[in-house]
Design a protein around this motif. Sequence first.
Motif, mmCIF file in Angstrom:
data_model
loop_
_atom_site.group_PDB
_atom_site.id
_atom_site.type_symbol
_atom_site.label_atom_id
_atom_site.label_comp_id
_atom_site.label_asym_id
_atom_site.label_seq_id
_atom_site.Cartn_x
_atom_site.Cartn_y
_atom_site.Cartn_z
ATOM 1 N N GLY A 35 -20.817 -16.226 103.101
ATOM 2 C CA GLY A 35 -19.737 -15.340 102.659
ATOM 3 C C GLY A 35 -20.251 -13.986 102.209
ATOM 4 N N LEU A 36 -21.337 -13.997 101.438
ATOM 5 C CA LEU A 36 -21.897 -12.721 100.968
ATOM 6 C C LEU A 36 -22.427 -11.880 102.121
ATOM 7 C CD1 LEU A 36 -23.721 -13.765 97.677
ATOM 8 C CD2 LEU A 36 -21.694 -12.333 97.911
ATOM 9 N N PHE A 37 -23.120 -12.508 103.067
ATOM 10 C CA PHE A 37 -23.632 -11.748 104.202
ATOM 11 C C PHE A 37 -22.506 -11.183 105.057
ATOM 12 C CE2 PHE A 37 -27.953 -13.216 103.472
ATOM 13 C CZ PHE A 37 -28.689 -12.152 103.948
ATOM 14 N N VAL A 38 -21.424 -11.934 105.224
ATOM 15 C CA VAL A 38 -20.294 -11.415 106.003
ATOM 16 C C VAL A 38 -19.663 -10.219 105.289
ATOM 17 C CG1 VAL A 38 -17.950 -11.946 106.789
ATOM 18 C CG2 VAL A 38 -19.800 -13.515 107.293
ATOM 19 N N ILE A 39 -19.437 -10.339 103.983
ATOM 20 C CA ILE A 39 -18.815 -9.238 103.230
ATOM 21 C C ILE A 39 -19.699 -7.991 103.266
ATOM 22 C CG2 ILE A 39 -18.168 -8.472 100.910
ATOM 23 C CD1 ILE A 39 -17.203 -11.374 100.426
ATOM 24 N N TYR A 40 -21.000 -8.157 102.937
ATOM 25 C CA TYR A 40 -21.900 -7.006 102.946
ATOM 26 C C TYR A 40 -22.108 -6.474 104.360
ATOM 27 C CZ TYR A 40 -22.997 -8.050 98.074
ATOM 28 O OH TYR A 40 -22.921 -8.267 96.735
ATOM 29 N N GLY A 41 -22.108 -7.368 105.343
ATOM 30 C CA GLY A 41 -22.248 -6.937 106.729
ATOM 31 C C GLY A 41 -21.092 -6.060 107.170
ATOM 32 N N ILE A 42 -19.884 -6.417 106.744
ATOM 33 C CA ILE A 42 -18.715 -5.594 107.075
ATOM 34 C C ILE A 42 -18.849 -4.211 106.435
ATOM 35 C CG2 ILE A 42 -16.228 -5.337 106.668
ATOM 36 C CD1 ILE A 42 -16.029 -8.407 106.999
ATOM 37 N N ILE A 43 -19.259 -4.184 105.180
ATOM 38 C CA ILE A 43 -19.390 -2.903 104.468
ATOM 39 C C ILE A 43 -20.455 -2.016 105.127
ATOM 40 C CG2 ILE A 43 -20.111 -1.850 102.278
ATOM 41 C CD1 ILE A 43 -18.821 -4.325 100.896
ATOM 42 N N VAL A 44 -21.617 -2.601 105.437
ATOM 43 C CA VAL A 44 -22.706 -1.814 106.022
ATOM 44 C C VAL A 44 -22.359 -1.395 107.454
ATOM 45 C CG1 VAL A 44 -25.146 -1.868 106.676
ATOM 46 C CG2 VAL A 44 -24.431 -2.843 104.508
ATOM 47 N N ALA A 47 -20.160 1.531 107.204
ATOM 48 C CA ALA A 47 -20.983 2.705 106.863
ATOM 49 C C ALA A 47 -21.735 3.208 108.100
ATOM 50 C CB ALA A 47 -21.963 2.354 105.754
ATOM 51 N N GLY A 48 -22.150 2.301 108.971
ATOM 52 C CA GLY A 48 -22.852 2.714 110.192
ATOM 53 C C GLY A 48 -21.930 3.365 111.198
ATOM 54 N N ILE A 49 -20.698 2.874 111.278
ATOM 55 C CA ILE A 49 -19.738 3.464 112.216
ATOM 56 C C ILE A 49 -19.355 4.867 111.785
ATOM 57 C CG2 ILE A 49 -17.360 3.260 113.064
ATOM 58 C CD1 ILE A 49 -17.768 0.209 113.026
ATOM 59 N N ALA A 57 -29.978 11.816 111.898
ATOM 60 C CA ALA A 57 -31.190 12.620 112.065
ATOM 61 C C ALA A 57 -32.291 12.146 111.109
ATOM 62 C CB ALA A 57 -30.883 14.090 111.831
ATOM 63 N N LYS A 58 -31.921 11.725 109.887
ATOM 64 C CA LYS A 58 -32.902 11.213 108.934
ATOM 65 C C LYS A 58 -33.578 9.949 109.457
ATOM 66 C CE LYS A 58 -30.850 12.630 104.556
ATOM 67 N NZ LYS A 58 -30.251 12.116 103.316
ATOM 68 N N ALA A 59 -32.847 9.156 110.227
ATOM 69 C CA ALA A 59 -33.375 7.883 110.739
ATOM 70 C C ALA A 59 -33.905 8.024 112.162
ATOM 71 C CB ALA A 59 -32.292 6.825 110.679
ATOM 72 N N ASP A 60 -34.241 9.240 112.560
ATOM 73 C CA ASP A 60 -34.808 9.504 113.881
ATOM 74 C C ASP A 60 -33.866 9.071 115.009
ATOM 75 O OD1 ASP A 60 -36.815 10.616 115.416
ATOM 76 O OD2 ASP A 60 -37.906 8.717 115.613
ATOM 77 N N GLY A 61 -32.559 9.248 114.761
ATOM 78 C CA GLY A 61 -31.563 8.976 115.784
ATOM 79 C C GLY A 61 -31.119 7.526 115.878
ATOM 80 N N VAL A 62 -31.676 6.651 115.050
ATOM 81 C CA VAL A 62 -31.297 5.237 115.059
ATOM 82 C C VAL A 62 -30.240 5.015 113.989
ATOM 83 C CG1 VAL A 62 -32.104 2.877 114.735
ATOM 84 C CG2 VAL A 62 -33.596 4.562 115.809
ATOM 85 N N ASN A 63 -29.144 4.408 114.371
ATOM 86 C CA ASN A 63 -28.075 4.125 113.406
ATOM 87 C C ASN A 63 -28.414 2.811 112.701
ATOM 88 O OD1 ASN A 63 -25.730 3.892 111.979
ATOM 89 N ND2 ASN A 63 -24.395 4.384 113.707
ATOM 90 N N ILE A 64 -29.291 2.920 111.691
ATOM 91 C CA ILE A 64 -29.828 1.740 111.021
ATOM 92 C C ILE A 64 -28.746 0.959 110.277
ATOM 93 C CG2 ILE A 64 -30.535 2.903 108.913
ATOM 94 C CD1 ILE A 64 -32.560 0.251 110.758
ATOM 95 N N ASN A 65 -27.762 1.654 109.726
ATOM 96 C CA ASN A 65 -26.687 0.947 109.032
ATOM 97 C C ASN A 65 -25.876 0.086 109.995
ATOM 98 O OD1 ASN A 65 -27.252 1.848 106.467
ATOM 99 N ND2 ASN A 65 -25.868 3.608 106.602
ATOM 100 N N TRP A 67 -26.898 -1.258 112.900
ATOM 101 C CA TRP A 67 -27.684 -2.407 113.349
ATOM 102 C C TRP A 67 -27.913 -3.414 112.230
ATOM 103 C CZ3 TRP A 67 -27.677 -3.438 118.136
ATOM 104 C CH2 TRP A 67 -27.608 -2.427 119.082
ATOM 105 N N THR A 68 -28.155 -2.933 111.024
ATOM 106 C CA THR A 68 -28.340 -3.839 109.899
ATOM 107 C C THR A 68 -27.041 -4.577 109.586
ATOM 108 O OG1 THR A 68 -30.023 -2.372 108.982
ATOM 109 C CG2 THR A 68 -29.062 -3.988 107.483
ATOM 110 N N GLY A 69 -25.928 -3.871 109.608
ATOM 111 C CA GLY A 69 -24.627 -4.497 109.353
ATOM 112 C C GLY A 69 -24.289 -5.554 110.381
#
Length: 103
Positions: A35-44, A47-49, A57-65, A67-69
Amino acid sequence: MSDYSESDAQRDVSELEKKSATAASLFDIRRIIGGLFVIYGIIVTIAGITASDAALAKADGVNINLWTGLGMLALGLFFLVWLRLRPLVVPVPPTPEDEGPVE
């Protein structure tokens, strides 16, 4: 004399065992982690979208949020599917009647 019989005691024990099994399944760690991973995954993921070009640009063009989400969502869903496919079985202690006569 007490009106509380042995059958009443067995019924009370049976009810307590059912409540204990329900509480154990509610607080199964897979449910909490999933449940916690799903909730935080949705939030992150959100944030990535909605990430800005400066953040990318800070992440060298990779949308880390993003992919992590998505990874967090996948892990959370894995835990919840695992919980559904293999539910927790709480062992019930044997009653004196199950053991048979004492010799």
